[in-house]
Design an enzyme around this catalytic site. Structure first.
Site, PDB file in Angstrom:
ATOM      1  N   ASP A   1       1.487  14.508  12.384  1.00 41.29           N
ATOM      2  CA  ASP A   1       1.854  14.450  10.964  1.00 41.29           C
ATOM      3  C   ASP A   1       0.602  14.506  10.082  1.00 41.29           C
ATOM      4  O   ASP A   1       0.377  13.633   9.250  1.00 41.29           O
ATOM      5  CB  ASP A   1       2.649  13.167  10.702  1.00 41.29           C
ATOM      6  CG  ASP A   1       3.458  13.232   9.406  1.00 41.29           C
ATOM      7  OD1 ASP A   1       3.497  14.313   8.786  1.00 41.29           O
ATOM      8  OD2 ASP A   1       4.042  12.207   9.022  1.00 41.29           O
TER       9      ASP A   1
ATOM     10  N   LEU B   1       0.833  -1.208   0.000  1.00 37.40           N
ATOM     11  CA  LEU B   1       0.000   0.000   0.000  1.00 37.40           C
ATOM     12  C   LEU B   1       0.864   1.253   0.000  1.00 37.40           C
ATOM     13  O   LEU B   1       0.501   2.279  -0.555  1.00 37.40           O
ATOM     14  CB  LEU B   1      -0.919   0.019   1.226  1.00 37.40           C
ATOM     15  CG  LEU B   1      -2.059  -1.003   1.247  1.00 37.40           C
ATOM     16  CD1 LEU B   1      -2.746  -0.990   2.602  1.00 37.40           C
ATOM     17  CD2 LEU B   1      -3.065  -0.709   0.142  1.00 37.40           C
TER      18      LEU B   1
ATOM     19  N   GLY C   1       7.550   4.149   3.685  1.00 33.35           N
ATOM     20  CA  GLY C   1       8.102   5.460   4.002  1.00 33.35           C
ATOM     21  C   GLY C   1       9.216   5.363   5.003  1.00 33.35           C
ATOM     22  O   GLY C   1       9.908   4.346   5.089  1.00 33.35           O
ATOM     23  N   ALA C   2       9.378   6.431   5.757  1.00 34.25           N
ATOM     24  CA  ALA C   2      10.511   6.547   6.660  1.00 34.25           C
ATOM     25  C   ALA C   2      10.408   5.609   7.855  1.00 34.25           C
ATOM     26  O   ALA C   2      11.389   5.419   8.575  1.00 34.25           O
ATOM     27  CB  ALA C   2      10.641   7.983   7.131  1.00 34.25           C
TER      28      ALA C   2
HETATM   29  N1  ATP Z   1      -5.074   1.189   7.463  1.00 31.84           N
HETATM   30  C1  ATP Z   1      -4.821   1.525   6.189  1.00 31.84           C
HETATM   31  N2  ATP Z   1      -5.750   1.314   5.247  1.00 31.84           N
HETATM   32  C2  ATP Z   1      -5.494   1.665   3.963  1.00 31.84           C
HETATM   33  N3  ATP Z   1      -4.351   2.225   3.532  1.00 31.84           N
HETATM   34  C3  ATP Z   1      -3.384   2.457   4.419  1.00 31.84           C
HETATM   35  C4  ATP Z   1      -3.561   2.126   5.794  1.00 31.84           C
HETATM   36  N4  ATP Z   1      -2.436   2.460   6.458  1.00 31.84           N
HETATM   37  C5  ATP Z   1      -1.600   2.993   5.545  1.00 31.84           C
HETATM   38  N5  ATP Z   1      -2.153   2.999   4.316  1.00 31.84           N
HETATM   39  C6  ATP Z   1      -1.540   3.497   3.071  1.00 31.84           C
HETATM   40  O1  ATP Z   1      -0.167   3.202   3.050  1.00 31.84           O
HETATM   41  C7  ATP Z   1       0.608   4.393   2.944  1.00 31.84           C
HETATM   42  C8  ATP Z   1       1.898   4.276   3.725  1.00 31.84           C
HETATM   43  O2  ATP Z   1       1.637   3.902   5.038  1.00 31.84           O
HETATM   44  P1  ATP Z   1       2.277   4.658   6.272  1.00 31.84           P
HETATM   45  O3  ATP Z   1       1.949   6.107   6.151  1.00 31.84           O
HETATM   46  O4  ATP Z   1       1.904   3.956   7.499  1.00 31.84           O
HETATM   47  O5  ATP Z   1       3.818   4.464   6.003  1.00 31.84           O
HETATM   48  P2  ATP Z   1       4.997   5.320   6.594  1.00 31.84           P
HETATM   49  O6  ATP Z   1       6.163   4.446   6.587  1.00 31.84           O
HETATM   50  O7  ATP Z   1       4.596   5.955   7.859  1.00 31.84           O
HETATM   51  O8  ATP Z   1       5.200   6.440   5.513  1.00 31.84           O
HETATM   52  P3  ATP Z   1       5.719   7.918   5.803  1.00 31.84           P
HETATM   53  O9  ATP Z   1       6.846   7.799   6.739  1.00 31.84           O
HETATM   54  O10 ATP Z   1       6.111   8.425   4.444  1.00 31.84           O
HETATM   55  O11 ATP Z   1       4.542   8.636   6.375  1.00 31.84           O
HETATM   56  C9  ATP Z   1      -0.318   5.500   3.418  1.00 31.84           C
HETATM   57  O12 ATP Z   1      -0.014   6.739   2.854  1.00 31.84           O
HETATM   58  C10 ATP Z   1      -1.676   4.987   2.959  1.00 31.84           C
HETATM   59  O13 ATP Z   1      -1.904   5.336   1.612  1.00 31.84           O
END
Ligand code: ATP
Ligand code: MG
Lengths: 308, 249
Positions: free
Chosen positions: A145, A32, A35-36
């Protein structure tokens, strides 16, 4: 945690992960996003779709699961996804990794909707989000965030859901997870101590994206924000609300919601009458206002300093 | 109540003055006094490969039980915040894992606990990293090759102050530059808790000749033992986090 690890975990579609503590099996369907702080996958378990977040840094998993648990316990409406499971599992490469499983939020990303929705629809969604943020704030937390990338328009519930709770911070603590253009510290318009106005600033930046995506150079020049706002055309009806939120003038989310609702009212009143010029509080900010504005230093005692 | 403190060195360099005394060995020595060494290597915009001088960046941080990153000048702000935060978390994690071992037996670390218990340990660690006092020596490489990157370094340090000011724990820092014509390092700003003062030291940076990074590190580390902060700093050096924190909270 090691010093130079990259937290993402690559898993092929079709991989199965077995939880070591709770014995549930998850079937990886699709990435999905990553990221970081790790990678998020669409998974299936007992015939249901869910989202699984996995990270090489186990403390990311533990910390986010903690937050989801707290939100769940205290909220009547679900702002974030609900938490289903927290566990460790062996990957195909025999590495043991921590992960958590949450509700899969099915819908459209707000990053693509923000430019397509009518201003009225966007305003209504954001107004609703403000009530829910107010609930979160009343619990003593801010989202941190807050950005379009972390907002999904839930097809079923017809409202915005927030994903990625990595930035949720107790009021009064330092914010660690943020994204530059949504961060008031980056624009030198305030500090990074968590308080409700921090989220409201970020929400105002989200609204500004309805004009066009914000571009910026390496360091935030706040004049750039004011120039963007004064030259905006599409978001003119929200100009005042945005400005107040950027300046940290709204004490809480409900105050911002009240002004946004007023702007929405005027918008729907003035809409049927074509070509009428309304000189109310929705009028554009003049250049002169802007000069005074960027010279303002004393507000709320929240600011650290302004670089002019 | 003594909440304990964490001491760090943050070295910012482009690796072009790495000569003489071995900075890795110096770093290993510094960490034995309870101070971790973090290093940020700055690349030129047109550099597509890591230059030889920057290879040592990771080794210095590894020897110094710290965190390192090699980045373009444009990404400095985010990186500095992350490196500082991660280094602090790392120190606290090390401490908490040690405590766990003494309670639960030798083979235990956080990851051997069930997810539920881990959640509670995580909260203790978050509380600690928000509330411990942080003492930081900032050591900036001002060799001629750094000149084009200085405005980015300034922005990033300025931004770092916004993050560190927001914490609940006390924050003290001091700034040194190297190389200088006459000394190995030069004190630009003595220990202070005022984040705004960092912006004012930048015009004072003057570019100079070649001095080894190792010698500069060794000199800058002495900051933890001089100044009126002497007692506090010595305490920090031998007991990174005061164990009385948990019993009194
Ligand atoms: N519960 C969920 N249901 C549907 N899509 C999700 C869900 N959780 C995350 N996503 C999708 O996956 C993407 C990346 O997830 P997430 O933001 O948790 O990663 P991250 O590692 O924190 O990224 P970043 O550090 O860039 O914010 C989100 O932008 C969203 O589009
Ligand atoms: Mg995200």
């Amino acid at each position: 945690m090691m010093s130079s690890i990259h937290p993402t975990v690559r898993l092929a579609n079709g991989t199965r992960i077995n939880g070591l503590w709770h014995n549930r099996q998850y079937h990886i369907k699709q990435l999905l996003g990553e990221g970081a702080r790790g990678s998020t996958y669409l998974v299936e378990a007992s015939g249901k779709k869910m989202a699984l977040k996995i990270s090489r840094d186990p403390s990311v998993v533990t910390a986010e699961a903690n937050i989801l648990k707290k939100l769940q316990r205290a909220q009547s409406v679900s702002l974030g996804p609900s938490l289903i499971d927290v566990d460790d599992g062996y990957l195909p490469n025999r590495m043991k990794q921590s992960f958590y499983v949450m509700e899969y939020v099915q819908g459209k990303p707000m990053t693509s909707l923000v430019g397509k929705l009518s201003l009225v629809d966007l305003g209504r969604l954001m107004s609703r989000l403000l009530s829910e943020l107010h609930q979160l704030h009343s619990m003593g937390y801010i989202f941190g965030d807050l950005k379009l990338d972390n907002m999904i328009f839930d097809d079923g519930l017809k409202r915005i859901r927030l994903v990625d709770v990595g930035g949720v911070t107790q009021v009064g603590r330092g914010i660690r997870e943020y994204t530059s253009i949504y961060d008031r510290g980056f624009w030198r318009l305030g500090g990074r101590k968590a308080d409700p106005t921090y989220d409201l600033f970020a929400l105002a930046i989200c609204l500004m994206h309805a004009e066009r995506p914000l571009k910026f150079d390496s360091n935030g020049q706040q004049q750039m924000l004011w120039r963007f706002l004064s030259s905006s055309r599409r978001i003119t009806p929200f100009q005042q609300v945005i400005k107040q939120a950027l300046l940290g003038k709204y004490r809480d989310a409900l105050h911002m919601k009240r002004d946004l609702d007023l702007a929405l009212q005027q918008l729907s009143l003035s809409r049927p009458v074509q070509g009428r010029t309304t000189k109310t509080n929705t009028q554009r900010i003049s250049e002169r206002d802007l000069i005074t504005l960027s010279g303002m230093v004393a507000f709320n005692g929240l600011m650290i300093y302004i670089l002019l | 109540m003594n909440k304990g403190s964490v001491s760090q060195i943050l070295l910012i360099t482009d690796g072009c003055s790495n000569q003489g005394e071995d900075p890795v060995a110096v770093s290993r020595h510094i960490v034995s006094t309870g101070v971790s060494v973090n290093v940020i290597g700055v690349l030129d915009d047109d550099q597509t490969e890591e230059p030889i001088g920057l290879r040592e960046v990771n080794e210095i941080a590894e020897a110094g039980k710290g965190v390192s990153r090699i980045v373009y000048a444009d990404d400095l702000s985010e990186t500095m915040q992350m490196v500082t935060q991660q280094a602090m978390t790392q120190t606290i994690q090390g401490y908490v894992n040690q405590e766990l071992k003494s309670i639960l037996g030798d083979e235990t670390n956080e990851e051997a606990l069930p997810p539920e218990t881990r959640g509670e340990v995580q909260e203790v660690m978050e509380d600690l990293s928000e509330t411990v006092d942080l003492n930081m020596v900032i050591l900036v490489d001002t060799s001629a090759s750094m000149q084009t990157k200085m405005s980015a370094v300034k922005e990033a340090l300025d931004d770092l102050m916004i993050s560190l000011d927001a914490r609940q724990g006390q924050f003290m820092y001091t700034v040194y530059q190297f190389p200088t014509r006459k000394q190995v390092v030069k004190l630009l700003l003595d220990w202070t808790d005022d984040g705004k003062r960092i912006a004012k030291v930048f015009p004072k940076f003057a570019v100079g000749g070649i001095t080894p990074t190792g010698a500069a590190l060794r000199e800058a580390a002495k900051a933890f033992h001089i100044s009126e902060q002497d007692d506090v700093m010595r305490g920090a050096a031998y007991d990174v986090i005061d164990p009385s924190y948990r019993s009194s909270s």
